[in-house]
Design a protein around this motif. Structure first.
Motif, mmCIF file in Angstrom:
data_model
loop_
_atom_site.group_PDB
_atom_site.id
_atom_site.type_symbol
_atom_site.label_atom_id
_atom_site.label_comp_id
_atom_site.label_asym_id
_atom_site.label_seq_id
_atom_site.Cartn_x
_atom_site.Cartn_y
_atom_site.Cartn_z
ATOM 1 N N ASP A 151 -7.152 7.788 -6.373
ATOM 2 C CA ASP A 151 -7.524 6.377 -6.251
ATOM 3 C C ASP A 151 -6.293 5.499 -6.032
ATOM 4 O O ASP A 151 -6.299 4.594 -5.177
ATOM 5 C CB ASP A 151 -8.275 5.927 -7.509
ATOM 6 N N LYS A 152 -5.227 5.746 -6.790
ATOM 7 C CA LYS A 152 -4.018 4.946 -6.652
ATOM 8 C C LYS A 152 -3.348 5.164 -5.296
ATOM 9 O O LYS A 152 -2.755 4.232 -4.731
ATOM 10 C CB LYS A 152 -3.045 5.284 -7.785
ATOM 11 N N GLU A 155 -5.187 3.037 -2.834
ATOM 12 C CA GLU A 155 -4.880 1.626 -3.092
ATOM 13 C C GLU A 155 -3.498 1.262 -2.552
ATOM 14 O O GLU A 155 -3.287 0.144 -2.060
ATOM 15 C CB GLU A 155 -4.944 1.349 -4.595
ATOM 16 N N GLU A 160 -9.542 -0.423 -0.133
ATOM 17 C CA GLU A 160 -10.272 -1.063 -1.238
ATOM 18 C C GLU A 160 -11.662 -0.443 -1.354
ATOM 19 O O GLU A 160 -12.394 -0.314 -0.370
ATOM 20 C CB GLU A 160 -10.387 -2.565 -0.978
ATOM 21 N N LYS A 161 -12.012 -0.114 -2.569
ATOM 22 C CA LYS A 161 -13.322 0.474 -2.850
ATOM 23 C C LYS A 161 -14.268 -0.629 -3.321
ATOM 24 O O LYS A 161 -13.877 -1.478 -4.123
ATOM 25 C CB LYS A 161 -13.176 1.549 -3.920
ATOM 26 N N TYR A 198 -15.845 1.623 1.456
ATOM 27 C CA TYR A 198 -14.382 1.518 1.552
ATOM 28 C C TYR A 198 -14.024 0.616 2.736
ATOM 29 O O TYR A 198 -14.688 0.640 3.774
ATOM 30 C CB TYR A 198 -13.743 2.899 1.729
#
Length: 217
Positions: A151-152, A155, A160-161, A198
Motif C-alpha cells: 500500500d505504501k 502511495e 490513491e485508493k 484506484y
C-alpha cells in the motif's frame, strides 16, 4: 575779398609739439565713424550672423548616420546584422522552451503509464488482500507487514485508493453492480464495496465496484 594775412594764418595752425604728443583732438567725422563700426560688429555677433571667414559647424566626433543616399554605412550594416541575430536567438530560445515543456509532459505521461501497468498487474493480489480484511480473515504479522508495504509503495507513486461504505455515489468513480432500495436513504450512497477503485490524480485507473443504496420511490 579780404587781404590774405600770412601772420594770422600761421598763428591759427596747431603747434607741432602738441600734434606729436597726441593732445590735439581728431576731427568730428573721424570720431563718429569708429563707434558705428564697433556697433555693427557687436550686433552681428549678437544675432549669430556667420562671418565670411568662419567655417560651418560640423557633426561631433563619433556621430555617423546609418545610411547615406539610401545605402547602409558600415555602422548601419552592423546594427542591422545585430538586430537579425537577436531576433534569431529569441526565436531559438522560444522553440527550446516549448520543446523542453513538451518533453517534460511526455516523460510524466510515460511515468504514469508505467505505474498504471504495474498496478494493473497487481490488482488481483490487492483485491484478495482487501477481501481477507473485509471478511475478518486472520492475517499473521508477516502478511500484514507485506500488505502494508504494498500500500505504501503505491502511495509513494501517487496511487490513491478509494471506495468506502457510506460515501456518496459518483458514477464517474463508482461502477454500480447493484442498486438496493433503502427506505431510510435520502440519496444514493455506497452500501458495499466489492472491489476498491484506484486513481492517479484525476485519472481513474479502475472504478470502484459497489452496491448502491438508493432512496425508495
Amino acid at each position: 575779398m579780404s587781404e590774405f594775412n600770412k601772420d594770422d594764418y600761421l598763428n591759427d595752425l596747431p603747434d607741432a609739439d602738441e600734434l606729436a604728443a597726441g593732445q590735439v583732438a581728431p576731427e568730428d567725422g573721424a570720431s563718429e565713424a569708429q563707434p558705428e563700426a564697433n556697433n555693427d560688429a557687436q550686433s552681428s555677433e549678437e544675432q549669430g550672423v556667420q562671418r565670411p571667414n568662419e567655417e560651418p559647424a560640423t557633426p561631433e566626433e563619433g556621430e555617423e548616420a546609418d545610411s547615406v543616399d539610401g545605402k547602409l554605412t558600415p555602422l548601419g550594416q552592423a546594427k542591422k546584422e545585430a538586430a537579425e541575430y537577436l531576433e534569431a536567438l529569441q526565436r531559438e530560445r522560444a522553440e527550446f522552451i516549448n520543446y523542453r515543456n513538451r518533453t517534460k509532459k511526455d516523460m510524466e505521461r510515460a511515468r504514469q503509464q508505467g505505474i498504471i501497468d504495474v498496478l494493473a498487474a497487481e490488482l488481483p493480489a490487492l483485491d484478495d488482500i482487501d477481501r481477507i480484511r473485509e471478511h475478518g480473515g486472520e492475517m499473521d504479522e508477516s502478511f500484514q507487514a507485506v500488505a502494508a508495504k504494498i500500500d505504501k509503495a503505491f502511495e509513494k507513486f501517487g496511487v490513491e485508493k478509494f471506495g468506502v461504505k457510506g460515501e456518496d455515489f459518483d458514477p464517474t468513480r463508482h461502477d454500480a453492480i447493484l442498486h438496493k432500495p433503502d427506505p431510510q436513504a435520502e440519496k444514493a450512497t455506497v452500501d458495499t464495496v466489492v472491489e476498491a477503485g484506484y486513481r492517479i490524480g484525476d485519472r481513474v485507473i479502475r472504478a470502484a465496484r459497489v452496491v448502491v443504496a438508493s432512496p425508495q420511490e
